[in-house]
Enzyme design. Sequence first.
Site, PDB file in Angstrom:
ATOM      1  N   HIS A 120     -28.221  63.636   7.032  1.00 21.48           N
ATOM      2  CA  HIS A 120     -29.609  64.087   6.925  1.00 21.48           C
ATOM      3  C   HIS A 120     -29.736  65.448   6.256  1.00 21.48           C
ATOM      4  O   HIS A 120     -30.731  66.148   6.450  1.00 21.48           O
ATOM      5  CB  HIS A 120     -30.268  64.089   8.310  1.00 21.48           C
ATOM      6  CG  HIS A 120     -30.415  62.709   8.887  1.00 21.48           C
ATOM      7  ND1 HIS A 120     -30.644  62.461  10.219  1.00 21.48           N
ATOM      8  CD2 HIS A 120     -30.367  61.496   8.290  1.00 21.48           C
ATOM      9  CE1 HIS A 120     -30.719  61.148  10.418  1.00 21.48           C
ATOM     10  NE2 HIS A 120     -30.548  60.543   9.266  1.00 21.48           N
ATOM     11  N   THR A 190     -26.500  60.900  20.307  1.00 22.78           N
ATOM     12  CA  THR A 190     -27.588  60.389  19.475  1.00 22.78           C
ATOM     13  C   THR A 190     -28.334  59.295  20.219  1.00 22.78           C
ATOM     14  O   THR A 190     -27.731  58.495  20.932  1.00 22.78           O
ATOM     15  CB  THR A 190     -27.082  59.877  18.101  1.00 22.78           C
ATOM     16  OG1 THR A 190     -28.168  59.228  17.422  1.00 22.78           O
ATOM     17  CG2 THR A 190     -25.916  58.928  18.221  1.00 22.78           C
TER      18      THR A 190
END
Length: 248
Positions: A120, A190
């Site tokens: 990201h 996550t």
Amino acid sequence: MTDDLGILINRLSEAKNVVALTGAGVSAESGIKTFRDPDGLWSKFNPMELASVEGFMKNSDLVWSWYRHRVDVINNSQPNAGHYALAEIQKLNKFEFTLITQNVDGLHQKSGSYDVVELHGSIIRNKCFDCNEEFIDEIDSNDVNLQRCGYCSGKIRPDVVWFGEMLPRNAILKAENAAINSDVFFSIGTSAEVFPAADLPIISKNRGSLVVEINPNRTRISDLVDIYLPYTSAEILPIILNELKGIN
Ligand code: NAD
Ligand code: ZN
């Protein structure tokens, strides 16, 4: 040692390729807020306003100053025991180790990990919204004013992946390749809600990898993984590292 940990260490002792996918939870113990937890960033801010192209076009000053605030928090934080354990696991050289992160905070690199696959992007890097050129000028930590590109005068934005944007092609290819070839795959900190990263543990599992989840809270994939370890990353990763050091 619990049965699960025993099975894991045994598989790691024979593994050639090991992958760790990390998310915001890994940095939680460094004082950086996650997104989706109850006190996370998205409970206070509107993600579409702050993390999308539309949001940036609508109110660039607000978005830029919000990111400058986050950079300030990140610059004042340190890696935790989980980050350091992952860096040491890589340096043991017992297997090929690929560290894939959704985090944009650079704390893995700060703790000594190398060749980190940043899915990201990075909040520490900036680029031009118009011509995409990297912006390398030093920005004063107190300066929250929007910066302008030296080439085209376009607005400068953080080099992170916003909602609706494509992931960097090289990073996702590397990540998928590593997932396909892994013998052991860790999903750490996550929520496994953001795609395509959330597909990676499933890709590994379908290829016969041992998939291990480290997260104090159950997630979308907890029922699918081979081993679920309900601990924080700073608690359990140093233990795994120590066990690995004991293997010849
Ligand atoms: P998320 O907020 O959706 O999920 C965080 C997960 O971490 C939760 O499942 C939570 O239970 C778990 N967790 C909380 N504390 C933990 C701990 N100490 N140890 C282990 N697990 C813990 O985050 P995500 O899945 O990474 O979501 C992806 C998006 O969040 C990405 O786009 C990423 O760029 C962004 N993000 C990055 C940062 C950062 O760089 N530090 C911070 C916030 C969000
Ligand atoms: Zn430009």
